[in-house]
Design an enzyme around this catalytic site. Structure first.
Site, PDB file in Angstrom:
ATOM      1  N   ALA A  65       0.866  -1.173   0.000  1.00  0.00           N
ATOM      2  CA  ALA A  65       0.000   0.000   0.000  1.00  0.00           C
ATOM      3  C   ALA A  65       0.904   1.224   0.000  1.00  0.00           C
ATOM      4  CB  ALA A  65      -0.879  -0.027   1.237  1.00  0.00           C
ATOM      5  N   GLY A 108       0.512  -4.896   0.976  1.00  0.00           N
ATOM      6  CA  GLY A 108      -0.676  -4.949   0.131  1.00  0.00           C
ATOM      7  C   GLY A 108      -0.435  -5.661  -1.195  1.00  0.00           C
ATOM      8  N   GLU A 111      -0.836  -9.191  -0.451  1.00  0.00           N
ATOM      9  CA  GLU A 111      -2.252  -9.430  -0.112  1.00  0.00           C
ATOM     10  C   GLU A 111      -3.142  -9.442  -1.350  1.00  0.00           C
ATOM     11  OE1 GLU A 111      -1.794  -6.218   2.846  1.00  0.00           O
ATOM     12  OE2 GLU A 111      -2.890  -7.530   4.189  1.00  0.00           O
ATOM     13  N   GLU A 131       4.720  -5.003   7.226  1.00  0.00           N
ATOM     14  CA  GLU A 131       4.047  -3.876   7.903  1.00  0.00           C
ATOM     15  C   GLU A 131       4.572  -3.646   9.303  1.00  0.00           C
ATOM     16  OE1 GLU A 131       2.535  -6.295   6.190  1.00  0.00           O
ATOM     17  OE2 GLU A 131       0.980  -5.448   4.908  1.00  0.00           O
TER      18      GLU A 131
HETATM   19  N1  CAA Z   1       4.633   3.183  -0.652  1.00  0.00           N
HETATM   20  C1  CAA Z   1       5.038   4.326  -1.223  1.00  0.00           C
HETATM   21  N2  CAA Z   1       6.188   4.432  -1.925  1.00  0.00           N
HETATM   22  C2  CAA Z   1       6.948   3.335  -2.047  1.00  0.00           C
HETATM   23  C3  CAA Z   1       6.582   2.092  -1.497  1.00  0.00           C
HETATM   24  C4  CAA Z   1       5.361   2.041  -0.763  1.00  0.00           C
HETATM   25  N3  CAA Z   1       4.906   0.891  -0.225  1.00  0.00           N
HETATM   26  N4  CAA Z   1       7.547   1.181  -1.777  1.00  0.00           N
HETATM   27  C5  CAA Z   1       8.472   1.835  -2.502  1.00  0.00           C
HETATM   28  N5  CAA Z   1       8.137   3.135  -2.675  1.00  0.00           N
HETATM   29  C6  CAA Z   1       8.865   4.192  -3.376  1.00  0.00           C
HETATM   30  C7  CAA Z   1      10.056   4.656  -2.585  1.00  0.00           C
HETATM   31  O1  CAA Z   1       9.680   5.605  -1.615  1.00  0.00           O
HETATM   32  C8  CAA Z   1      10.924   5.233  -3.691  1.00  0.00           C
HETATM   33  O2  CAA Z   1      10.418   6.505  -4.029  1.00  0.00           O
HETATM   34  P1  CAA Z   1      11.432   7.785  -4.135  1.00  0.00           P
HETATM   35  O3  CAA Z   1      12.302   7.424  -5.312  1.00  0.00           O
HETATM   36  O4  CAA Z   1      10.509   8.914  -4.390  1.00  0.00           O
HETATM   37  O5  CAA Z   1      12.178   7.837  -2.860  1.00  0.00           O
HETATM   38  C9  CAA Z   1      10.639   4.308  -4.866  1.00  0.00           C
HETATM   39  O6  CAA Z   1       9.406   3.656  -4.571  1.00  0.00           O
HETATM   40  C10 CAA Z   1      11.703   3.239  -5.053  1.00  0.00           C
HETATM   41  O7  CAA Z   1      11.837   2.532  -3.827  1.00  0.00           O
HETATM   42  P2  CAA Z   1      13.251   2.281  -3.098  1.00  0.00           P
HETATM   43  O8  CAA Z   1      14.225   3.379  -3.442  1.00  0.00           O
HETATM   44  O9  CAA Z   1      12.984   2.033  -1.651  1.00  0.00           O
HETATM   45  O10 CAA Z   1      13.714   0.945  -3.841  1.00  0.00           O
HETATM   46  P3  CAA Z   1      14.705  -0.167  -3.290  1.00  0.00           P
HETATM   47  O11 CAA Z   1      14.988  -1.060  -4.445  1.00  0.00           O
HETATM   48  O12 CAA Z   1      15.851   0.443  -2.581  1.00  0.00           O
HETATM   49  O13 CAA Z   1      13.864  -0.989  -2.170  1.00  0.00           O
HETATM   50  C11 CAA Z   1      11.882  -2.105  -1.328  1.00  0.00           C
HETATM   51  C12 CAA Z   1      12.749  -1.756  -2.568  1.00  0.00           C
HETATM   52  C13 CAA Z   1      12.669  -3.075  -0.412  1.00  0.00           C
HETATM   53  C14 CAA Z   1      10.635  -2.803  -1.831  1.00  0.00           C
HETATM   54  C15 CAA Z   1      11.543  -0.821  -0.550  1.00  0.00           C
HETATM   55  O14 CAA Z   1      11.020   0.148  -1.476  1.00  0.00           O
HETATM   56  C16 CAA Z   1      10.518  -0.997   0.537  1.00  0.00           C
HETATM   57  O15 CAA Z   1      10.845  -1.501   1.599  1.00  0.00           O
HETATM   58  N6  CAA Z   1       9.247  -0.579   0.308  1.00  0.00           N
HETATM   59  C17 CAA Z   1       8.200  -0.598   1.293  1.00  0.00           C
HETATM   60  C18 CAA Z   1       7.693  -2.018   1.517  1.00  0.00           C
HETATM   61  C19 CAA Z   1       6.599  -2.018   2.577  1.00  0.00           C
HETATM   62  O16 CAA Z   1       6.824  -1.672   3.714  1.00  0.00           O
HETATM   63  N7  CAA Z   1       5.394  -2.430   2.184  1.00  0.00           N
HETATM   64  C20 CAA Z   1       4.251  -2.483   3.064  1.00  0.00           C
HETATM   65  C21 CAA Z   1       3.469  -1.198   2.976  1.00  0.00           C
HETATM   66  S1  CAA Z   1       2.177  -1.069   4.203  1.00  0.00           S
HETATM   67  C22 CAA Z   1       0.944  -2.053   3.593  1.00  0.00           C
HETATM   68  O17 CAA Z   1       1.024  -2.595   2.517  1.00  0.00           O
HETATM   69  C23 CAA Z   1      -0.239  -2.190   4.519  1.00  0.00           C
HETATM   70  C24 CAA Z   1      -1.198  -3.272   4.143  1.00  0.00           C
HETATM   71  O18 CAA Z   1      -1.409  -4.218   4.824  1.00  0.00           O
HETATM   72  C25 CAA Z   1      -1.977  -3.203   2.944  1.00  0.00           C
END
Ligand code: CAA
Length: 257
Positions: A65, A108, A111, A131
């Site tokens: 998400a 998400g 999911e 999360e």
């Molecule tokens: N939401 C918003 N933006 C996101 C995102 C997310 N879930 N995941 C990645 N992005 C964005 C980053 O902020 C980044 O944007 P900027 O260039 O503007 O900074 C861009 O995508 C590229 O991401 P990274 O630079 O972080 O890429 P990476 O290759 O270094 O890492 C990753 C990849 C390990 C997937 C890392 O992006 C990450 O950890 N993302 C978040 C994963 C996460 O926590 N997901 C759960 C979200 S909460 C949820 O989903 C609740 C639910 O139950 C539904």
């Protein structure tokens, strides 16, 4: 209909939906949801379409998400709008949807993949419910569907540590139906979807409905439900055609009736 965050393409009787927010690793925000709602409803209502494939990019099916969209929200906003409730469109669609996962399927993203009817994984796929690292929990059914798919031990470990599961482990654990080379993922998924779309449409719906019933009922109720739906197939023209075609050694010619 034109969309900004998804691409929708019809390949014969298969609808291919590609998440397309590369700058955010396909993070799922409200715009993605409202566009997916439109695309999935159109797919379900279109008699020329028999099966859908939902995919992302090579790097990410979806990284979760959209954290930036959720960051400033409070309880009243989330609860008041029943945030995430709309995503169950994938569980309400009557025709099958295959998730074709390459790269990250996190939060998400994992999911949504689990809400689809089955997951085909590229050898690069990584699944996770991270999360907890954001001091929250899954919110689109991840704790429930992951536990049902891979059992309590793995689901609990993944939710509590946020660790990712690779494609091979996911296949061993029963989260995905098959693992294929990344370069072949979408073609394989579309081919699989085309096979499903070539079957008698009512039998496809009935098979989907009864397998899903296995997760909602007791064994005895599920078996009775299956038998009734099996009996109901004998009220369809396609059942007569399918059995006649077998006996006459020719392909079936379905009417969807
Ligand atoms: N939401 C918003 N933006 C996101 C995102 C997310 N879930 N995941 C990645 N992005 C964005 C980053 O902020 C980044 O944007 P900027 O260039 O503007 O900074 C861009 O995508 C590229 O991401 P990274 O630079 O972080 O890429 P990476 O290759 O270094 O890492 C990753 C990849 C390990 C997937 C890392 O992006 C990450 O950890 N993302 C978040 C994963 C996460 O926590 N997901 C759960 C979200 S909460 C949820 O989903 C609740 C639910 O139950 C539904």
């Amino acid at each position: 209909m034109s969309y900004e965050t998804i691409l929708v393409e019809q390949r014969g009787a298969v609808t291919l939906v590609t998440l397309n927010r590369p700058q955010a690793l396909n993070a799922l925000n409200s715009q993605v949801l409202s566009e997916l709602l439109g695309a999935m409803r159109a797919f379900d209502a279109d008699p020329s379409q028999g099966c859908a494939v939902l995919t992302g990019s090579e790097k990410a099916f979806a990284a979760g998400a959209d954290i930036k969209e959720m960051q400033a929200q409070g309880f009243a906003d989330m609860y008041g709008h029943d945030f995430f409730a709309g995503w169950d469109v994938f569980t309400r669609t009557r025709k099958p949807i295959i998730a074709a996962v390459s790269g990250f399927a996190l939060g998400g993203g994992c999911e949504v993949a689990m809400m689809c009817d089955f997951i085909l994984a590229a050898d690069t796929a990584k699944f996770g419910q991270p999360e907890i690292k954001l001091a929250v929990t899954p919110g689109m059914g991840g704790s429930q569907r992951l536990a049902r798919a891979v059992g309590k031990a793995k689901a609990m470990e993944m939710c509590l540590t946020g660790r990712m599961m690779g494609a091979e482990e996911a296949e061993r654990a029963g989260l995905v139906s098959r693992v294929v080379p990344a370069a072949e993922l979408v073609e394989d998924a579309v081919k699989t979807a085309a096979t499903i779309a070539s079957m008698a449409p009512l039998a496809v719906k009935a098979n989907k409905e009864m397998v899903n019933a296995a997760f909602e009922t007791t064994l005895a109720q599920g078996v009775a439900f299956e038998r009734r739906l099996f009996h109901a197939m004998f009220g369809t023209a396609d059942q007569s055609e399918g059995m006649a075609a077998f006996v006459e050694k020719r392909p079936g010619n379905w009417t969807g009736k």
